[in-house]
Motif scaffolding. Structure first.
Motif, mmCIF file in Angstrom:
data_model
loop_
_atom_site.group_PDB
_atom_site.id
_atom_site.type_symbol
_atom_site.label_atom_id
_atom_site.label_comp_id
_atom_site.label_asym_id
_atom_site.label_seq_id
_atom_site.Cartn_x
_atom_site.Cartn_y
_atom_site.Cartn_z
ATOM 1 N N UNK A 200 0.785 -1.503 -0.258
ATOM 2 C CA UNK A 200 -0.161 -0.045 -0.348
ATOM 3 C C UNK A 200 0.932 1.778 -0.134
ATOM 4 N N UNK A 201 2.403 1.295 -0.297
ATOM 5 C CA UNK A 201 2.910 1.870 -0.188
ATOM 6 C C UNK A 201 2.444 3.176 -1.178
ATOM 7 N N UNK A 202 2.319 4.890 -1.129
ATOM 8 C CA UNK A 202 2.340 5.519 -2.128
ATOM 9 C C UNK A 202 3.907 6.620 -1.705
ATOM 10 N N UNK A 203 4.647 6.599 -2.635
ATOM 11 C CA UNK A 203 5.081 7.469 -3.124
ATOM 12 C C UNK A 203 4.673 9.033 -2.409
ATOM 13 N N UNK A 205 5.682 11.686 -3.798
ATOM 14 C CA UNK A 205 5.588 12.988 -4.478
ATOM 15 C C UNK A 205 4.638 11.689 -5.893
ATOM 16 N N UNK A 206 3.780 12.935 -6.180
ATOM 17 C CA UNK A 206 2.923 12.470 -6.710
ATOM 18 C C UNK A 206 3.466 11.827 -8.389
ATOM 19 N N UNK A 207 4.423 13.033 -8.964
ATOM 20 C CA UNK A 207 4.950 12.465 -9.662
ATOM 21 C C UNK A 207 5.798 11.178 -9.345
ATOM 22 N N UNK A 208 5.984 10.305 -8.696
ATOM 23 C CA UNK A 208 6.444 9.200 -8.627
ATOM 24 C C UNK A 208 5.592 8.145 -8.249
ATOM 25 N N UNK A 209 5.602 7.203 -9.977
ATOM 26 C CA UNK A 209 4.422 5.855 -9.235
ATOM 27 C C UNK A 209 4.974 4.718 -8.482
ATOM 28 N N UNK A 210 6.508 4.179 -8.317
ATOM 29 C CA UNK A 210 7.254 3.651 -7.615
ATOM 30 C C UNK A 210 8.609 4.155 -7.490
ATOM 31 N N UNK A 211 9.388 4.036 -6.588
ATOM 32 C CA UNK A 211 10.430 4.009 -5.897
ATOM 33 C C UNK A 211 11.918 3.328 -6.511
ATOM 34 N N UNK A 212 12.412 3.920 -6.900
ATOM 35 C CA UNK A 212 13.635 3.050 -7.911
ATOM 36 C C UNK A 212 14.845 2.853 -6.258
ATOM 37 N N UNK A 328 15.137 9.048 -11.879
ATOM 38 C CA UNK A 328 16.049 8.799 -11.578
ATOM 39 C C UNK A 328 16.384 7.698 -9.885
ATOM 40 N N UNK A 329 16.951 7.637 -9.368
ATOM 41 C CA UNK A 329 17.406 7.005 -8.426
ATOM 42 C C UNK A 329 16.711 7.782 -6.874
ATOM 43 N N UNK A 330 16.168 7.085 -6.029
ATOM 44 C CA UNK A 330 15.332 7.484 -5.329
ATOM 45 C C UNK A 330 16.311 6.744 -3.565
ATOM 46 N N UNK A 439 11.746 2.634 1.525
ATOM 47 C CA UNK A 439 10.992 2.974 1.137
ATOM 48 C C UNK A 439 10.961 4.707 1.557
ATOM 49 N N UNK A 440 10.310 4.202 3.291
ATOM 50 C CA UNK A 440 10.836 5.455 4.243
ATOM 51 C C UNK A 440 12.131 6.406 3.796
ATOM 52 N N UNK A 441 12.901 5.455 3.471
ATOM 53 C CA UNK A 441 13.887 6.707 3.504
ATOM 54 C C UNK A 441 13.783 6.935 2.132
ATOM 55 N N UNK A 442 13.500 6.726 1.108
ATOM 56 C CA UNK A 442 13.101 7.308 -0.009
ATOM 57 C C UNK A 442 11.637 8.150 0.827
ATOM 58 N N UNK A 443 10.906 8.386 1.462
ATOM 59 C CA UNK A 443 10.366 9.538 1.341
ATOM 60 C C UNK A 443 10.952 10.696 2.332
#
Length: 457
Positions: A200-203, A205-212, A328-330, A439-443
């Motif tokens: 259920x994780x949602x980045x 940023x609305x422009x990012x659909x998945x975390x890289x 890009x890488x997140x 995922x938390x660090x990417x956020x």
């Protein structure tokens, strides 16, 4: 005496020539120790500089030489090689020789220096010189530090067919902390909760659909194995989609982006794991720093084949247009083998530092994944739940933190699936916890770069 445990670890393409029976005999003479191969003359060269590059400041070492007459011989020193230019007193030093069914040990004589610590090849008592004058030979000069009879040590054959140096480490005594230094719930409910949060994780940023998430690390550290392990958990059984193994050179030769599905027919999960060629200490080998910079900024396409001799060059049209945030890488994850952190060479450490500087300049989140914890600690090998009460794993986490310059809280010990045929709950909980942190660090990264006062990025 407790039976010696011998860890057969190879560095790069190193394979030990020492027969198992002889390993056991040597380890028995040294106590409860592990041997790790540092230097192999046929691979690194019969020269002093190659020897010192791999063997200096490694603590106690065992030199093992071979000739074509069937002799296996050498010496042990408990004192570091440092090229200090000083005589070394070492009461634990000894020479040894095996030939056929016979074996002999020669202790250093009392009151004599065990060796001279200079920039030349290894010597014992300034009597016995190995790789003498940067050649595959052993040379005897005479002296009194050791009572040497050359014919019984190496016969009349002074030509070396091989020369190896091993790091000698005491088998770590697995001690238990009074209370866990990190808290983990080892339950099926916790595993289900982690899987649900990841699904259920949602980045931010609305422009990012998945975390890289970009995986970076030395050859064989477990980058591809981590993807396979995460994929296995969400597939429901052990899989091996990405090539993984322990080859001397990187099995991954392309830049790969691996999406993970929620089950075989399920939807893609909100992250992608990016795999790269392994880092190598040699120049012109492994992943290039410039390639990493291009990957971070989203310029390198999936399945791009790396060329260690020439970094990636984007075409002019793409180079003039910055990549979108989605491309890009997140989050960057450094993957480190827990059994090899102490053996990381200066060159590899410098490469990591250069990469960290680049990642820091871009503000991208960073985490360290410390793999193979079960191989590093016998307590954890017996029970993975012991990982956060093991004082040895705690010390390794602190060592990784110190050597890579990251906070202890950013070092996550895990065990990848490697030889298992079925999923294991404890393994899943550790792996999912690590992924959740990524995922938390990417956020945190997204939060940091969010538009200020409505301005676009």
């Amino acid at each position: 005496m407790q039976k010696a445990k011998v860890r057969k670890v190879s560095m790069d393409t190193l394979t030990s020539n020492l027969p198992e029976e002889r390993r056991e005999q040597l380890c028995a003479s040294l106590g409860n120790v592990e041997l790790t191969l540092l230097y192999k003359a046929s691979v690194h060269g019969y020269n002093a500089s190659a020897f010192h590059q791999r063997c200096d400041r490694q603590g106690p070492t065992l030199l093992v030489a071979y000739n074509r007459s069937g002799y296996i011989f050498g010496g042990y020193t408990s004192v570091d090689y440092t090229q200090s230019g000083r005589d070394i007193t070492d009461e634990e030093a000894f020479l040894f020789s095996f030939q056929g069914g016979t074996c002999s040990y020669i202790k250093v004589n009392s009151g004599y220096n065990a060796r001279y610590d200079d920039a030349q090849g290894p010597n014992f008592g300034q009597q016995l010189y190995f790789c003498y004058n940067n050649q595959p030979v052993v040379y005897y000069q005479g002296g009194s530090a050791f009572n040497i009879n050359t014919s019984s040590i190496y016969g009349k054959d002074t030509q070396l067919s091989e020369c190896e140096v091993y790091k000698v480490e005491q088998e770590p005594q697995a001690s238990i902390e009074e209370k866990p230094w990190r808290k983990v719930l080892w339950t099926a409910e916790r595993k289900d909760e982690l899987m649900k949060m990841i699904r259920n994780h949602k980045p931010l940023m609305a422009s990012v659909s998945r975390v890289s998430i970009l995986m970076i690390g030395p050859v064989g550290a477990g980058k591809s194995s981590f993807f396979n392990s995460i994929n296995s958990i969400f597939t429901g059984h052990v899989t091996s989609k990405a090539m993984s193994g322990s080859a001397g050179t990187s099995l991954t030769v392309q830049f790969r982006t691996y999406p993970v599905k929620d089950g075989r027919e399920g939807k893609p999960l909100p992250f992608v794991l990016c795999d790269t060629m392994g880092l190598e200490e040699r120049s012109g080998a492994g992943l290039d720093i410039e390639d990493i910079s291009s990957i971070l900024q989203g310029h390198v396409p999936d399945r791009y084949k790396f060329n260690p001799m020439a970094p990636f060059q984007p075409d002019e049209q793409k180079a003039s247009k910055p990549a979108s945030l989605q491309e890009k890488i997140h989050c960057v994850v450094y993957v480190i083998d827990a059994t090899k952190i102490s053996l990381m060479s200066d060159k590899l450490e410098e490469k990591h530092a250069a990469i960290r500087r680049k990642v820091n300049s871009l503000g991208i989140a960073q985490i360290v994944l410390m793999t193979k914890v079960d191989e590093a600690c016998s307590l954890v090998e017996e029970d993975l739940q012991s990982i956060y009460v093991s004082s040895y794993i705690k010390a390794k986490v602190q060592e990784v933190s110190s050597r890579l310059g990251v906070p202890v809280s950013c070092v996550l010990p895990v065990k990848n699936y490697s030889q298992e045929l079925e999923l294991e709950l404890n393994c899943d909980v550790l792996l999912l916890t690590a992924l959740q942190q990524m995922l938390r660090f990417a956020d945190d990264y997204f939060d940091d770069i969010r538009p200020v006062e409505g301005k676009p990025i």
